[in-house]
Design an enzyme around this catalytic site. Structure first.
Site, PDB file in Angstrom:
ATOM      1  CB  SER A  19      38.041  43.861  39.703  1.00 59.98           C
ATOM      2  OG  SER A  19      38.955  44.093  38.475  1.00 59.98           O
TER       3      SER A  19
ATOM      4  NE  ARG B 195      33.517  44.249  36.294  1.00 59.18           N
ATOM      5  CZ  ARG B 195      34.779  44.348  35.930  1.00 59.18           C
ATOM      6  NH1 ARG B 195      35.391  43.379  35.140  1.00 59.18           N
ATOM      7  NH2 ARG B 195      35.448  45.104  36.749  1.00 59.18           N
TER       8      ARG B 195
ATOM      9  CG  ASN C 162      27.594  40.186  36.094  1.00 62.29           C
ATOM     10  OD1 ASN C 162      26.376  40.554  36.113  1.00 62.29           O
ATOM     11  ND2 ASN C 162      28.661  40.883  36.496  1.00 62.29           N
TER      12      ASN C 162
END
Lengths: 156, 259
Positions: free
Chosen positions: B195, B199, B203
């Site tokens: 994660s 993440r 992004n």
């Protein structure tokens, strides 16, 4: 997703960066910051102590000032007294001196007067004998009338 | 220049071109040179001033560089102190390294998308070059996998092998359901680096893609979308760096404290 050997390169890079940061950057900076904190704390404490000392010094100065003023007043008082004493003493001395001089003068005058009177007495006896001689138109024997003349002179 | 490229090759290949790494090697043994070079250079960009400041450090009146470095150090130390209860002389520099490095790598996103390729094309080159390292999963996993290793190291160091095994087997459903516990805990453990990495990657990759799509618009339209997106991105860049740092601290403090 194409995970590949780049990963190992990134591991190494990341490892080096973290190592340098942990080993060479962190300890000196943390130490410096802690030292500065201590320095500032010490400085503040010193400043507070300084203020306290100043207060004490001011108090002491005031005390010294007051006692000095008292002492000065004392000294002035003593000096005044002493001065008055000296003047008084001088006056007394002057007065006695004056008396002494006056007395001496008086005595001298008295003495002079006595002397003059003696001289006058002798002179008068001579004048009286001369006067009497003129009146009688002849020489009076001084020896014969010595007793008389002596009496006359003593009456003058 | 680039417009010519787009006109020549079409939008799909334009985007593809911009999202392909400069690489050498075959298969797994491929190295993304752009990611490695840019991330290393950006690392030096902050590390060198930090080392200089640390060398010249003084407990007296600090200069501007030392002031800045001390501010950063204090920031990391305070952030770590808030959620990590233990000695911070490793976690805090780790957290700051992660934060500053990701921040700088993310900021590469604000460099105009065609700048590198454009300048290179003036000299007659047409290289693949992804300037944002965090749009490469290798860079993001390159940080999150070491974090996983640190989580394991911290768990074993502070709970012992027995304590850690016990926690893996008995938490959260009790000892009788140990297979379920084990599976759940392993998934939870693996989810952390995945994660973290995805993440950040997601992004930045999405942001870069949108910048590329904006670059495909006619030039007189680009500012209308490019401006707001860049402004928004200024928020995303430090936010993602901060999230990565913060989660690293939280994961490590979870590994450090017993449940």
């Amino acid at each position: 997703m194409n995970l590949n050997a780049t990963l190992f390169g990134q591991f190494i890079t990341f490892g080096i960066f973290v190592y340098v940061m942990v080993k060479f950057v962190w300890p000196p900076i943390m130490t410096a910051m802690r030292d500065r904190q201590q320095k500032i704390a010490d400085g503040l404490a010193a400043a507070e102590k300084g203020v306290h000392d100043l207060e004490q010094a001011q108090q002491k100065a005031t005390e010294i000032n007051t006692s000095a003023r008292e002492q000065a007043a004392d000294i002035i008082g003593q000096a005044n007294k002493r001065g008055t004493g000296i003047v008084e003493e001088a006056k007394t001395q002057a007065r006695s001196e004056h008396d002494r001089i006056v007395d001496a003068a008086q005595a001298e005058i008295e003495q002079e007067r006595g002397r003059v009177r003696e001289a006058l007495r002798a002179e008068i006896a001579t004048i009286a004998v001369a006067g009497a001689g003129k009146i009688l138109e002849r020489e009076i024997d001084a020896k014969a009338h010595d007793e008389l003349l002596e009496k006359l002179a003593a009456q003058l | 220049m680039i417009r010519i490229n787009v006109a020549e090759s079409g939008p799909t290949s334009y985007i593809k071109h911009h999202l392909t790494n400069l690489q050498v090697g075959e298969g797994f043994w491929t190295f993304h040179l752009d990611t490695m070079i840019v991330s290393f250079a950006l690392g030096l960009l902050f590390l060198v001033p930090f080392v200089i400041a640390a060398r010249r450090v003084t407990a007296g009146v600090p200069g501007p560089l030392q002031n800045f470095v001390e501010w950063m150090v204090q920031f990391a130390d305070n952030t770590v102190a808030e959620s990590f209860h233990g000695k911070r002389d490793f976690i805090a520099p780790l957290a700051l390294t992660i934060f500053v490095w990701i921040l700088l790598m993310n900021f590469m996103d604000l460099i105009p998308v065609d700048l590198v390729a454009g300048v290179a094309s003036w000299f007659g080159y047409d290289p693949y070059f992804k300037i944002v390292p965090t749009t490469d999963v290798n860079a993001t996993f390159g940080m999150s996998l070491p974090v996983l290793a640190l989580i394991l190291i911290y768990s074993i160091r502070f709970k012992g092998v027995g304590g850690f095994t016990k926690e893996m087997l008995t938490h959260p459903f009790g000892p009788w359901l140990f297979p379920a516990n084990l599976i759940l805990n392993i998934v939870e453990l693996l989810a952390k680096p995945v994660s973290l990495a995805l993440r950040l990657f997601g992004n930045l990759y999405a942001a870069e893609l949108i910048f590329l799509l904006i670059a495909l618009l006619p030039w007189y339209m680009q500012w209308m979308l490019g401006g707001p997106w860049a402004l928004f991105h200024i928020i995303v860049v430090p936010l993602q760096a901060f999230i990565f740092m913060m989660l690293t601290i939280v994961y490590l403090s979870m590994a450090h404290d017993t449940h």
